[in-house]
Design an enzyme around this catalytic site. Structure first.
Site, short mmCIF file in Angstrom:
data_model
loop_
_atom_site.label_atom_id
_atom_site.label_comp_id
_atom_site.label_asym_id
_atom_site.label_seq_id
_atom_site.Cartn_x
_atom_site.Cartn_y
_atom_site.Cartn_z
N GLU A 111 42.84 47.40 45.05
CA GLU A 111 42.49 47.36 43.62
C GLU A 111 41.43 48.40 43.25
O GLU A 111 41.47 48.98 42.16
CB GLU A 111 42.03 45.96 43.23
CG GLU A 111 43.14 44.93 43.15
CD GLU A 111 43.58 44.40 44.50
OE1 GLU A 111 44.59 43.67 44.56
OE2 GLU A 111 42.89 44.71 45.51
N HIS A 140 43.99 32.57 42.40
CA HIS A 140 45.14 32.82 41.53
C HIS A 140 44.98 32.22 40.15
O HIS A 140 45.88 32.34 39.32
CB HIS A 140 46.42 32.26 42.17
CG HIS A 140 46.86 32.98 43.40
ND1 HIS A 140 46.21 32.85 44.60
CD2 HIS A 140 47.88 33.84 43.62
CE1 HIS A 140 46.81 33.59 45.51
NE2 HIS A 140 47.83 34.21 44.94
#
Length: 358
Positions: free
Chosen positions: A82, A151
């Site tokens: 990322e 998540h």
């Protein structure tokens, strides 16, 4: 909308009206997909990249079909890195492109946070406005899907607290389309928070008409503007993103009990629309702010502070909050205890000092 055409009959042109385009149920996910496709078609500098966004079409299929339509040069997969994704977006934006990046899941974005804070948010200020970074950081966020740890985070406070970032959280299918298109066209960096549990929510829309409306010069901007999602007179529910449908359900349940609740959909966390929120508060005098994120040092806390500062003399009771608890996001079997619910909202509304009402 209808289009006027001409049909030749007996050597005479006869104007006829084409059949109106039919609106159809459109999912939140489809609206985002259409917004990306339309933005890429309208502007060749728009590129989309991230983990699994290419051939797979993304974990939630938001980028489905974009690689096939625009090629691997404009919608492509990246390594699972990322920080590298975000750093590449900075370089591309500095050189005239409009990158849209997907972080795949909310908590997956944390490795990129240093890039966001140190470079994305600060570059225009660092260069006295000479270098713009028109980057959109798409983050599927929040809970309600039975996801495991990492998540289901609601990380909006981190971004809202960082000067230089615009932070958006749409709650409706229409806003999913228009606000993503606005974000891509925006000259400054935007964190675009997509509520995962709303991806498969539906709204009857004509996407072609919505596209034409957006591309016209008469389209009303969404960035920096909240909306009244439901009119009411007794109290105001202020929510954004995944909490808006819950607030709407609570207002509907309250109506059955004879209480009129107004619902404000914030939409734009930064910049924040004080005018619309305060107008509602001054009308009702009672407020509950609703958000999935833990309450301490949160966006919900900021909204409460802004209301107290601007509307103190209009309040009939202290502003209350219904938020997630100050604990790490729980396991899937326990998330219903953590998330704001209709019952928690109505219980909080009941505590707004109604006995003091004249």
């Amino acid at each position: 909308m209808t289009d006027t055409t001409e049909r030749v009959r007996d050597n005479e042109a006869v104007p006829v009206q084409a059949a109106p385009r039919a609106a159809q149920p459109v999912t939140f996910a489809k609206a985002l997909n259409a917004a990306l496709a339309d933005s890429m078609a309208a502007d060749s500098s728009v590129v989309m990249f991230g983990e699994d966004v290419g051939a797979l079409g993304g974990v939630f299929r938001i980028t489905d079909g974009l690689t096939a339509r625009f090629g691997t040069g404009r919608c492509f997969d990246t390594p699972l890195a990322e920080a590298g994704i975000m750093g590449m977006a900075v370089g591309m934006a500095m050189n005239g492109m409009r990158p849209v990046v997907e972080m795949q899941f909310d908590a997956f974005a944390y490795p990129a946070f240093e890039q966001v804070v140190s470079h994305v948010a600060k570059m225009p200020n660092r260069t006295k406005g000479k270098v713009k970074l028109p980057i959109v950081i798409r983050i599927p966020y929040a809970g309600g899907i039975g996801g495991v740890e990492h998540h289901c985070d609601s990380s909006e406070s981190y971004y809202a607290h960082t000067p230089g970032l615009t932070v958006l959280a749409p709650a409706t299918v229409r806003d999913a389309y228009t606000m993503l298109r606005e974000a891509i066209r925006y000259p400054d960096p935007v964190v675009f928070l997509e509520p995962k549990k709303l991806y498969w929510s539906k709204e009857v829309l004509d996407l072609a008409e919505l596209r034409e409306s957006f591309e016209s010069t008469t389209a009303t901007p969404s960035i920096g503007r909240a909306v009244v999602a439901r009119e009411g007179t007794d109290a105001t529910l202020v929510a954004y993103g995944p909490s808006v449908p819950t607030a709407m359900a609570a207002a509907a349940a309250a109506a059955e009990e004879g209480r009129s609740l107004e619902v404000i959909d914030v939409r734009s966390i930064v910049p924040f629309d004080d005018e619309t929120v305060c107008a509602s508060v001054r009308k009702t005098g009672r407020v509950v702010v609703i958000a999935e994120a833990p309450g301490f040092a949160s966006v919900a806390a900021e909204i409460v502070a802004r209301i107290q500062e601007r509307c103190f003399h209009s309040l009939a009771a202290p502003v209350r909050r219904v938020t997630g608890f100050d604990v790490p996001y729980p396991s899937p079997k326990l998330e219903h205890f953590f998330l704001p619910s209709v019952d928690r909202i109505l219980d909080t509304v009941d505590e707004l000092q109604w006995e003091d009402q004249a």
